[in-house]
Design an enzyme around this catalytic site. Structure first.
Site, mmCIF file in Angstrom:
data_model
loop_
_atom_site.group_PDB
_atom_site.id
_atom_site.type_symbol
_atom_site.label_atom_id
_atom_site.label_comp_id
_atom_site.label_asym_id
_atom_site.label_seq_id
_atom_site.Cartn_x
_atom_site.Cartn_y
_atom_site.Cartn_z
ATOM 1 C CG HIS A 160 -1.284 -2.520 13.916
ATOM 2 N ND1 HIS A 160 -0.099 -3.344 13.115
ATOM 3 C CD2 HIS A 160 -1.470 -3.397 14.835
ATOM 4 C CE1 HIS A 160 0.041 -4.374 13.932
ATOM 5 N NE2 HIS A 160 -0.705 -4.580 14.843
ATOM 6 C CG ASP A 368 0.551 4.763 7.063
ATOM 7 O OD1 ASP A 368 0.166 4.239 7.773
ATOM 8 O OD2 ASP A 368 0.762 4.958 5.793
HETATM 9 P P1 ADP Z 1 -1.353 -0.408 5.603
HETATM 10 O O1 ADP Z 1 -1.200 -1.256 6.823
HETATM 11 O O2 ADP Z 1 -1.997 0.815 6.098
HETATM 12 O O3 ADP Z 1 -1.981 -0.830 4.329
HETATM 13 P P2 ADP Z 1 1.500 -0.276 5.249
HETATM 14 O O4 ADP Z 1 2.285 0.430 4.356
HETATM 15 O O5 ADP Z 1 2.041 -0.359 6.688
HETATM 16 O O6 ADP Z 1 0.100 0.014 5.038
HETATM 17 O O7 ADP Z 1 1.512 -1.847 4.759
HETATM 18 C C1 ADP Z 1 0.897 -2.171 3.594
HETATM 19 C C2 ADP Z 1 1.453 -3.775 3.184
HETATM 20 O O8 ADP Z 1 0.725 -4.217 2.131
HETATM 21 C C3 ADP Z 1 3.012 -3.751 2.774
HETATM 22 O O9 ADP Z 1 3.649 -4.746 3.265
HETATM 23 C C4 ADP Z 1 2.848 -4.024 1.180
HETATM 24 O O10 ADP Z 1 3.835 -4.669 0.685
HETATM 25 C C5 ADP Z 1 1.486 -4.612 1.058
HETATM 26 N N1 ADP Z 1 1.076 -4.171 -0.033
HETATM 27 C C6 ADP Z 1 0.615 -2.974 -0.582
HETATM 28 N N2 ADP Z 1 0.237 -3.276 -1.897
HETATM 29 C C7 ADP Z 1 0.242 -4.522 -2.315
HETATM 30 C C8 ADP Z 1 0.164 -5.265 -3.461
HETATM 31 N N3 ADP Z 1 -0.447 -4.661 -4.520
HETATM 32 N N4 ADP Z 1 0.490 -6.418 -3.610
HETATM 33 C C9 ADP Z 1 1.154 -7.106 -2.510
HETATM 34 N N5 ADP Z 1 1.395 -6.585 -1.254
HETATM 35 C C10 ADP Z 1 0.999 -5.165 -1.106
HETATM 36 O O1 F6P Z 2 -2.411 -1.674 9.215
HETATM 37 C C1 F6P Z 2 -3.602 -0.845 9.431
HETATM 38 C C2 F6P Z 2 -4.722 -1.739 8.695
HETATM 39 O O2 F6P Z 2 -5.957 -1.081 9.161
HETATM 40 C C3 F6P Z 2 -5.001 -3.062 9.338
HETATM 41 O O3 F6P Z 2 -5.541 -3.369 10.543
HETATM 42 C C4 F6P Z 2 -5.560 -3.722 8.282
HETATM 43 O O4 F6P Z 2 -5.706 -5.264 8.408
HETATM 44 C C5 F6P Z 2 -5.024 -3.289 7.132
HETATM 45 O O5 F6P Z 2 -4.764 -1.921 7.512
HETATM 46 C C6 F6P Z 2 -5.931 -3.326 5.931
HETATM 47 O O6 F6P Z 2 -7.290 -3.062 6.188
HETATM 48 P P1 F6P Z 2 -8.668 -3.939 5.854
HETATM 49 O O7 F6P Z 2 -8.326 -5.069 7.077
HETATM 50 O O8 F6P Z 2 -9.613 -3.129 6.398
HETATM 51 O O9 F6P Z 2 -8.495 -4.413 4.511
#
Ligand code: ADP
Ligand code: F6P
Length: 478
Positions: A160, A368
């Site tokens: 991912h 990212d």
């Molecule tokens: P990562 O996997 O690195 O966290 P992404 O942008 O791919 O980054 O995914 C983040 C996910 O977490 C998104 O679906 C987003 O809506 C969710 N998210 C981020 N912040 C919040 C929050 N404060 N409350 C609920 N969901 C959140």
């Molecule tokens: O999408 C990337 C990622 O590292 C996932 O593998 C992971 O679940 C998410 O971000 C949040 O990180 P963590 O599981 O360390 O809280």
């Protein structure tokens, strides 16, 4: 595709939720959207520690057509595997932050042993007709360990997060062991062509591998598929969330507080890869260089805390709070606070409403894998008055969303200029850009990602591919 004939078994460190709970993390969101459609077993960590650790009894929960089976970790396993190797070594390295990466033998050993333990616990739940799909950097060795347990079925792996260039990856003392172990997978999926190429180049330069047609790689006599499968969201579902009553309430609330001011939004886990410090500086530069925005825009950064036991994350929080205080102190007036930072979680519906109220969304990571926030923001917009996405050139989503305003997140001026452009963009240009991006988000959904990966996995080992299930002895690290 032969959907429904084989059971899908997904493996990831975090499991669930399958509902609309606020939960930050793209993997959980993408995978739960995909699993709910197809059904199957989801296996991983319970999120708890106990003295028995990975020897604890598995907990099983069933929701609709998905069974979730989880096991605990011991405190030592959690520290060495999750906080240690996964998040102190692999995460910074794969996000090109060699300066933050720490390597130590103890966490390397625990990471391997947790992979072995998870494989040993999963193996008895499997049948060779299952399609096993492992996820992310927590489980690089698990496919190879599952082969050692005797599993003969197909195993796929999806990363991912980015796969960094070989020049950086070779700094990891176990880089060769990891990539050799990954050759036990039949199909390895990446978010972008850049990540796929980096992996292939590592195999060629470091392991004397060879690139074959059809995105296949040969190392020794093992042939695997390494291809690009960009992850998406359940776009139609998300667009429905955005017009739900809960979303409406949140949209209304944000609009009421903003009044005549234009709202800018950022939503990211509080992680150094997300470029939040640079983003705040870009917003400060906007207020310096384009003073007409003073008192007429406001920026809300939602940043749930993540991995807060780790020093780099504690330091980031301190820096962000200090910077927000500095910007507000410098520009705020009695009736206007330019920047607000919030660490709480929201339900997905509430977040969709907040996105809809924002004229611009800042998605400016320094690196990212994909970034699902960018896709959610697009899916949540009102077609009559869509907002503008400002997107980092270093986010995986850039490949599918070139009609966003693309920025170099390291350039404060570039970010400030893009925000200014977004705030002054005429409605017809906003619509035109949004429509192209909406089509891309509705085309590259979570369902599409899941189907195309599993279809490739089903086909692997047939046609021109190497034999499936045949893990080379050398693929298993000593
Ligand atoms: P990562 O996997 O690195 O966290 P992404 O942008 O791919 O980054 O995914 C983040 C996910 O977490 C998104 O679906 C987003 O809506 C969710 N998210 C981020 N912040 C919040 C929050 N404060 N409350 C609920 N969901 C959140
Ligand atoms: O999408 C990337 C990622 O590292 C996932 O593998 C992971 O679940 C998410 O971000 C949040 O990180 P963590 O599981 O360390 O809280």
């Amino acid at each position: 595709m032969a959907e429904g004939h084989r059971r899908l078994v997904a493996v990831s460190n975090r499991v669930g939720p399958l509902n609309d709970e606020g939960k930050a993390g793209g993997l959980a969101v993408g995978l739960s959207d995909a699993l709910k459609r197809r059904g199957g077993l989801w296996f991983g960590w319970s999120g708890n520690t106990s003295s028995k650790g990975t020897f604890s009894e598995a907990t099983t929960e069933v929701e609709g057509n998905v069974a979730m089976a989880t096991i605990d970790m011991s405190e030592e396993e959690l520290q060495g595997f999750y906080y240690g190797y996964a998040n102190r070594s692999l995460w910074p390295l794969l996000h090109y932050r060699l300066d933050l990466a720490e390597f130590d033998r103890q966490s390397d050993r625990i990471y391997r042993s947790v992979n072995q333990r998870f494989a040993a616990r999963l193996a008895p739940m499997l049948d060779d007709s299952d399609l096993v799909w492992m996820h992310d950097y927590h489980f690089f060795y698990m496919g190879s360990e599952l082969r050692q347990c005797g599993f003969k079925g197909k195993i796929g792996f999806f990363l991912h997060i980015p796969f960094c260039s070989p020049e950086i990856f070779t700094a990891l003392p176990s880089s060769h062991d990891i990539v050799r172990a990954m050759l036990a997978y039949d199909v390895i999926g990446f978010q972008t062509d850049t990540d796929r190429r980096n992996f292939a180049n590592f195999c060629v330069r470091e392991l004397n591998g060879q690139k074959l047609p059809g995105h296949r790689l040969q190392v020794g006599d093992r042939i695997i598929v390494a291809d690009t499968f960009p992850i998406g969201i359940d776009a139609p579902g998300y667009a429905r969330f955005a017009v739900s009553p809960e979303a409406g309430e949140h949209e209304e609330m944000v609009r009421e507080i903003a009044g005549d001011r234009l709202q800018i939004i950022g939503v990211d886990r509080m992680d150094y890869s997300k470029g939040l410090v640079e983003r705040f500086r870009g917003f400060e530069r906007l207020l310096e260089e384009y003073p007409e925005n003073r008192g007429t825009v406001q920026f809300l950064q939602v940043a749930p805390l993540s991995r807060s036991e780790l020093g780099a994350y504690v330091e980031l929080r301190r820096e962000l709070e200090e910077l927000a205080g500095h910007i507000n102190g410098r520009f705020a007036t009695l009736d206007w606070t330019p920047l607000q930072i919030m660490t709480r979680g929201f339900t997905r519906r509430a977040l969709a409403g907040i996105y809809r109220a924002a004229r611009a969304c800042l998605v400016t990571p320094l690196r990212d894998g994909m970034n699902l926030v960018a896709k959610e923001y697009i899916a949540a917009q009102d077609s009559d008055d869509p907002g503008v996405l400002i997107l980092s050139r270093f986010a995986g989503a850039k490949a599918e969303l070139p009609d966003a305003l693309i920025v170099n997140p390291y350039s404060t001026d570039d970010v400030a200029r893009a925000i200014q452009r977004a705030l002054t963009m005429p409605l017809d240009e906003r619509r035109r850009r949004w429509e192209t991006m909406r089509d891309a988000v509705f085309h590259g959904t979570a369902a599409h990602w899941c189907d195309s990966f599993l279809d490739r996995l089903e086909r692997s080992g047939r046609d021109e591919d190497g034999p499936a299930g045949e893990a080379l002895a050398e693929a298993h690290p000593s």
